[in-house]
Design a protein around this motif. Structure first.
Motif, PDB file in Angstrom:
ATOM      1  N   ARG A  60     -52.012 -10.680  20.404  1.00 14.31           N
ATOM      2  CA  ARG A  60     -52.637 -11.299  19.233  1.00 14.31           C
ATOM      3  C   ARG A  60     -52.629 -12.820  19.378  1.00 14.31           C
ATOM      4  O   ARG A  60     -51.574 -13.436  19.545  1.00 14.31           O
TER       5      ARG A  60
ATOM      6  N   ASP B 247     -54.850 -16.436  17.779  1.00 19.36           N
ATOM      7  CA  ASP B 247     -55.846 -16.960  16.854  1.00 19.36           C
ATOM      8  C   ASP B 247     -57.233 -16.948  17.489  1.00 19.36           C
ATOM      9  O   ASP B 247     -57.411 -17.328  18.656  1.00 19.36           O
ATOM     10  N   TYR B 248     -58.210 -16.525  16.720  1.00 21.00           N
ATOM     11  CA  TYR B 248     -59.554 -16.327  17.288  1.00 21.00           C
ATOM     12  C   TYR B 248     -60.161 -17.622  17.815  1.00 21.00           C
ATOM     13  O   TYR B 248     -60.887 -17.615  18.820  1.00 21.00           O
TER      14      TYR B 248
ATOM     15  N   GLY C  69     -56.382  -7.264  23.071  1.00 25.07           N
ATOM     16  CA  GLY C  69     -55.214  -7.014  22.235  1.00 25.07           C
ATOM     17  C   GLY C  69     -54.228  -6.219  23.058  1.00 25.07           C
ATOM     18  O   GLY C  69     -53.619  -6.734  23.988  1.00 25.07           O
TER      19      GLY C  69
ATOM     20  N   TYR D 262     -51.521 -17.413  12.815  1.00 25.11           N
ATOM     21  CA  TYR D 262     -52.478 -16.546  13.504  1.00 25.11           C
ATOM     22  C   TYR D 262     -53.574 -16.117  12.529  1.00 25.11           C
ATOM     23  O   TYR D 262     -53.291 -15.696  11.405  1.00 25.11           O
TER      24      TYR D 262
ATOM     25  N   ASP E  44     -57.377 -13.844  12.595  1.00 26.15           N
ATOM     26  CA  ASP E  44     -58.314 -13.068  13.408  1.00 26.15           C
ATOM     27  C   ASP E  44     -59.759 -13.249  12.954  1.00 26.15           C
ATOM     28  O   ASP E  44     -60.675 -12.659  13.520  1.00 26.15           O
TER      29      ASP E  44
END
Length: 978
Positions: A194, A196-197, A234, A354, A356
């Motif tokens: 995971r 951060d986008y 992921g 974080y 998404d």
């Protein structure tokens, strides 16, 4: 080699030659091809140690109406399939499940599994009891849960079972301190899923999804350097390549006589995915995770299709294809990256917060289930302080004494499970949260026997100890009903400590032997409301106590017949200022070190002064709440939930003008569901804010996220500081990320960070530090302010899998959960502030413990020959086996934060304890599964001119050990009880 962990302790300075049969792990990695793109397929299962189902339900496959998952069947099936084809590989992570499965196997099956491990076909990664959360866990508990898991693997499989890779594929953000700990435990690398986008997009463009994480600014590189890899999907398979029994993707149909033959299509799609993935990674090696949550219950489905995939893709090499697919493991993949001998991007901050998606910040769980978070922290203190330490100091009688057979293992395992990333994080279903709490309570019951036996032996008295577990709401049957009793006060720290004891009583005047600052105050209205019918005390007896390092003092308490305590023993009362307009008693609260003032118009705090340093800051503290988003707005359909924090406005609702009363402490009543007590104690340099929040009202059909905010005159320039898992401090800046350009879309939630034990704001003159009693989320949204989220009650699920809103109730609070906690505030000059907040944070985490006793004579005991220097924290003292104990000593200051305490400190192990003779000592790595001098790790080269420096120790003798800033050293001691 692991058997030498016992043998070596019997020798200290004498060199002994021993002939040992050493287990050699077979070369397990499949050959790769240097002129091709090598695709490492990693079969794995991700088995949550509780989430939608309890740990037991997940293991046995119970309650499949909630989620179909049965871990015992996964392990059965995988072992069977590994035997059938020696090319196959599998990795396993959660030792809590594997330990349970292993104990149920026949000796023949166990021997087969040992062979699979020796041959590298079954590889353990991570190896802790669970995969811990990284935002809401304290480092001491993380080290413990890793130690218990790795010890089992070490003793069961030897060196071949030792994980080389940390595997944190599911935690929701990643802490720098975790990376530091993994490095000190001997891991070669860390992989997680995971990210951060926005951070991922940046790293994909720059080919920086594999990097070198420098996880400490105090430890000499490469001591805390850890290679870190970000997985591409992921932790799931590439799209279209999931072959578990609950997946919908078609199997590989390779009979050319059938109409639905699809090998060409499968191979074409796989090659496209592999080549696309290779464009965002740096080498000719890429990794693909082939598995997901609780998969491989029918492992034949996965392996049959993976065998075919490898065969048909590699068959194209004869026609010029440059793609090579192989079964692999994270350690085999990491080995190839190391062989590439490249330089890697360097990172020195962490991976919080974080998100998404643009409006989906996973910052709510920093505070979710605050009562469970506090119970976990208390349980950690009970385990570290009482159970572990007193089991060692009391000797064999602590395990089998006048109160029966004691047990610390139950509590150790319960605490280890509680570190899971869906446990203390608060992101589990309600019935699972209840089960975590039940396990902790059961562990504490077992530990109480250890404590009673140990204290009986140390004090030569078998008087019954009463454990008052509800003192936070003034409930203790013995002190409420007795005219005479004793109080056993235990200090777990390696330095003497003073603190205030509060006991529920029904008398109005008491004498306390050797205690200072006695007073009797009425039980507050808030406490009476919270305790319901669980107690009947009308007053609280408050007195100052002192306990020696790693020791206890017994205080004798007796009810006086008439009149108040003598004036000479009373603390100096606050100066009361009468407000003739609003008829409120507002006070200037003054004790030896601090002065607190309240605004006569609002009743709120208005300033805080340190009388020693002659500092004064403006300080206003109030309670607010954010209305939680229900997802029904133009920007996004994302609601607030157990994971996600998303307020529907950047401006919180505020309370003003509380009802205020002064009864030797300032009591503030903001609303029927929000109250606070402000306290100063004799000899204390901290201001205590005891808050009580709940039941949070939802009659307006709006979820609420309750915060307290401190607004000060400190000039912060939009910067504040938080701890990382209770250890090193990191700087945070509003709307900023150190390694990538942030496009902020959530101005509140996107600026929240985890606060595990403390946070502070400062300028050149003043530093205000807030020490918390549990993990919470916090932010500095405005200059000079610090806000901390206290409680959350929400009406919607946030669509991250848990499937229910965070709306906690209980049998005691069916109308909604009430939560109580404490914040401790200190004001100092920045150059010396750490000298206060570092020890204070340790005191709160490893809280000072006491228990009433029917009657005991005054008695003192210290387990140390002398107090340790202020920079040294005794982190771990626990029984290892019959005549050995595990000791961890920690330098608790960073290299830059204290002129006085950020210096090396030397401690003599042989002169440490008063009740133990230390006969032998050997140093281990942090997780106690390798000898320190034999721990070897891969060397990595960062993209910087710096050259790695090898750490050297300069101990003066075999018994004297030197600790440098932020260093933890672990020793296995052979001891004899004096």
């Amino acid at each position: 080699r692991h058997h030498l962990l016992t043998a070596q302790l019997f020798f200290n300075t004498v060199c002994v030659c021993v002939c040992v049969c050493v287990c050699v792990c077979m070369q397990s990695c499949h050959a790769t091809k240097p002129d091709m793109l090598n695709v490492h397929l990693v079969p794995h299962t991700h088995d949550d140690v509780g989430w939608l189902k309890t740990v037991d339900q997940y293991y046995y496959g119970d309650r499949n109406d909630i989620q179909h998952a049965g871990v015992q069947y996964i392990l059965d099936s995988v072992v069977d399939q590994l035997i059938k084809n020696p090319d196959r590989r599998f990795i396993y992570v959660e030792t809590a499940f594997f330990y349970r499965w292993w104990k149920q196997q026949s000796s023949a099956t166990q021997q087969t599994v040992k062979q699979l491990v020796d041959e590298g076909r079954l590889e353990f990664v991570n190896g802790g009891w669970c995969m811990s959360d990284e935002a809401t866990t304290h480092y001491s508990a993380v080290i413990d849960q890793m130690t218990i898991g790795l010890r089992f693997l070490n003793e069961t499989f030897g060196p071949c079972g030792r994980p080389r890779v940390a595997w944190h594929i599911d935690p929701f953000g990643h802490a720098r301190e975790h990376a530091s700990m993994f490095a000190q435990m001997g891991y070669d690398g860390l992989f997680f899923g995971r990210l951060d986008y926005q951070d991922r997009a940046h790293r994909m463009r720059e080919k920086e999804q594999e990097l070198l994480w420098r996880a400490s600014d105090s430890l000499t590189p490469p001591m805390a350097d850890l290679f870190t890899g970000i997985l591409p999907n992921g932790y799931n398979p590439p799209e279209g390549f999931c072959w578990d029994q609950f997946c919908d993707d078609p199997p590989i149909r390779d009979d050319p006589d059938l109409e639905d033959y699809n090998v060409d299509d499968v191979v074409k799609r796989f090659l496209a995915i592999a080549k696309n993935q290779a464009t965002v990674y740096k080498t000719n090696h890429i990794i693909m995770t082939m598995g997901s949550d609780f998969q491989y219950e029918n492992a034949n489905l996965w392996y049959k299709n993976l065998d075919k995939l490898i065969h048909y893709v590699n068959a194209l090499q004869a026609k010029g294809s440059k793609v090579n697919v192989l079964y692999s493991t994270p350690s085999c993949y990491l080995q190839e990256l190391h062989r590439a001998n490249l330089t890697w991007a360097l990172k020195t901050d962490d991976f919080f917060p974080y998100a998404d998606d643009a409006h989906d910040f996973w910052t709510g769980y920093f505070t979710s289930r605050p009562a469970l978070k506090r119970y976990e922290r208390i349980s950690n203190g009970n385990l570290q302080v009482i159970c572990n330490q007193l089991e060692v100091l009391g000797g064999p009688v602590s395990r089998k004494g006048p109160f029966g057979e004691g047990d610390s293992q139950t509590m150790k395992k319960a605490m280890a499970v509680a570190q899971h990333h869906d446990a203390v994080s608060g992101t589990e279903k309600q019935h699972v949260a209840n089960d975590y709490a039940r396990k902790l309570a059961e562990g504490w019951q077992h530990c109480q026997v250890v404590v009673s036996n140990s204290l009986a032996g140390l004090s030569s008295s078998s008087a019954e100890r009463i454990y008052c577990d509800n003192l936070n709401v003034s409930v203790c049957p013995l002190t409420e009903s007795s005219k005479k009793f004793s109080v056993n006060v235990y200090n777990p720290l390696a330095q003497p400590v003073n603190w205030a004891v509060r006991l529920p009583v029904n008398g109005t005047a008491y004498s306390v032997s050797d205690a200072k600052g006695r007073s009797v105050v009425p039980v507050s209205r808030a406490t009476q409301n919270v305790r319901r019918n669980r107690g009947f005390a009308v007053n609280e007896l408050v007195f100052q106590v002192q306990a020696p390092p790693l020791g206890y003092t017994i205080y004798f308490v007796s009810l006086r017949q008439d009149g108040p305590p003598p004036a000479s023993t009373q603390p100096r009362p606050p100066t009361v200022i009468k407000n003739k307009y609003r008829k409120l008693n507002i006070c200037v609260y003054v004790l030896q070190f601090l002065q607190v003032t309240f605004d006569p118009d609002t009743g709120l705090l208005s300033s805080l002064s340190n009388l020693e340093t002659k500092q004064t800051i403006k300080l206003t503290q109030n309670f607010y709440w954010y209305n939680a988003s229900d997802g029904k707005n133009m920007d996004s359909s994302q609601p607030s939930g157990a994971y996600i924090f998303r307020p529907n406005s950047s401006t919180p609702f505020v309370y003003v003008s509380p009802q205020t009363s002064v009864v030797q402490e300032v009591r503030q009543w903001f609303a029927p569901w929000v109250s606070q007590v402000v306290r100063l104690y004799t000899d204390s340099r901290t201001l205590e804010l005891e808050w009580t929040v709940g039941p949070v009202p939802i009659d307006d059909h709006l979820g609420k996220e309750v915060i307290t905010r401190l607004d000060t005159s400190i000039k912060t320039s939009e910067i504040f500081y938080t701890d990382s898992n209770g250890r090193e401090v990191l700087q945070r800046r509003k709307d900023f990320r150190p390694t990538w350009q942030l496009k902020q879309s959530e101005p509140i939630a996107g600026n929240y960070y985890p606060i595990n034990s403390r946070a502070f704001i400062k300028d050149d003159e003043d530093q205000l530090t807030v020490v918390t009693d549990r993990s919470q989320g916090g932010a500095s949204i405005q200059n000079g302010s610090l806000e901390i989220m206290l409680h959350r009650r929400l009406l919607y699920d946030d669509f991250r899998g848990v499937g229910e809103p965070l709306n906690e109730i209980s049998s005691i609070f069916p109308e909604g959960l009430v939560v109580r906690g404490r914040l401790l505030l200190s004001l100092d000059r920045p150059p010396t502030a750490a000298d206060t907040h570092r020890p204070l944070a340790q005191q709160v985490v490893l809280f000072k413990w006491f228990c009433p006793v029917s009657q005991l004579r005054t008695h003192h005991f210290s387990g140390l020959q002398a107090a340790l220097p202020p920079a040294v924290h005794l982190l771990t003292l626990t029984q290892w086996d019959k005549d050995k104990v595990l000791l961890r000593l920690e330098h608790q200051f960073q290299s830059w934060e204290s002129k006085r305490n950020s210096k090396p400190v030397t401690v003599n192990l042989q002169k440490l304890f008063s009740t133990l003779d230390v006969l032998g000592a050997s140093e281990l790595n942090l997780s106690a599964n390798q000898w320190k001098d034999e721990m070897s790790r891969f060397d990595w080269t960062p993209q910087t001119d710096e050259k790695p420096l090898l750490k050297t120790f300069e101990d003066h003798s075999d018994w004297e050990v030197t600790l440098r800033p932020m260093e933890i050293r672990t020793f296995l001691l052979r001891v004899r009880l004096r």
